[in-house]
Design a protein around this motif. Sequence first.
Motif, mmCIF file in Angstrom:
data_model
loop_
_atom_site.group_PDB
_atom_site.id
_atom_site.type_symbol
_atom_site.label_atom_id
_atom_site.label_comp_id
_atom_site.label_asym_id
_atom_site.label_seq_id
_atom_site.Cartn_x
_atom_site.Cartn_y
_atom_site.Cartn_z
ATOM 1 N N TYR A 164 -17.008 2.393 17.504
ATOM 2 C CA TYR A 164 -17.328 3.654 18.156
ATOM 3 C C TYR A 164 -18.794 4.048 17.966
ATOM 4 C CZ TYR A 164 -12.813 5.487 19.718
ATOM 5 O OH TYR A 164 -11.649 5.715 20.404
ATOM 6 N N ALA A 199 -17.311 10.604 22.032
ATOM 7 C CA ALA A 199 -17.134 9.284 21.424
ATOM 8 C C ALA A 199 -16.931 8.244 22.511
ATOM 9 C CB ALA A 199 -15.932 9.308 20.486
ATOM 10 N N GLU A 232 -6.832 6.275 25.224
ATOM 11 C CA GLU A 232 -8.123 6.285 24.541
ATOM 12 C C GLU A 232 -9.017 5.230 25.170
ATOM 13 O OE1 GLU A 232 -7.659 5.937 20.315
ATOM 14 O OE2 GLU A 232 -6.127 7.510 20.219
ATOM 15 N N LYS A 257 -11.570 9.962 19.669
ATOM 16 C CA LYS A 257 -12.445 10.592 18.684
ATOM 17 C C LYS A 257 -13.393 11.632 19.294
ATOM 18 C CE LYS A 257 -12.315 6.538 15.636
ATOM 19 N NZ LYS A 257 -11.443 7.170 14.636
#
Length: 264
Positions: A2, A13, A33, A59
């Motif tokens: 990341y 992120a 994600e 994130k």
Amino acid sequence: MYSFIQQDSYTLAFQVFGKGDKKLLAFHGYGQESIVFQEVTKSFPGHTIYSIDLFFHGKSEWKGNLSHLNFSVWKQILANFLSDNQITTFDLIGFSMGGRIALVSAFLFPEKVHSLYLLAPDGIQINAWYRVATKFPPLQKIFKYFTHTETDFYRKTVKRLGKYGLIHKTVLKLADTEMRTPQKRRKVYQTWMLYRFLEVDVKELAKVLNRAEIKVFFYVGKYDRLINIQTIKPLQYRLAKREIKVLECGHHQLVHHFNNQVIV
């Protein structure tokens, strides 16, 4: 691995896949994600893919007011991202809710976009329930109550609507999955409320895409009951450069099936 862009009101992120000279910005769907687009490198071997976590997913974090994400704010967020990563021109891909973000991004930066890949995109025909629940003040309170209560009142209500044929069984299954816990219900509320102002007028969008000569590739699932070929018609028939492919799958399998396509 990341990478992050940190600002007072948000943390954006993203993950980078591939090492091609061309750039591709990817936006996943609700409940997913950025890792979902890792395999898309097979279809875009000449690209470096920047797969971005939506806020309240992965994130990425949104720390500001849920009413503050609008066109100008998103334009600045994306401009910061492009500057930090030294990206001058790029392609876009978005699945489901990420399709809405891809549409808005193309609308805001048409001079930088080469091609737009839309996988069962949200944002062309806005669901009436979504619009009413997020933009009509009296119902916003009810929506918040349903998604913040510790009981299963929301799920029971949705099941009752399904029993009487008012909600398709596919939508019923999705609602049951995404509303199973208090944490999941709050995530639905936060995500829906945050992104509610990122909504493009289809006619204006088509004008911008046509003027910039951006080709739009639509991919829909043959068995998709959420977003299908009828849903995309308001935009696709207005476009000068478009291509439509129907894949043998439902909504949630679409990214996997797309990753096995030979694109470039």
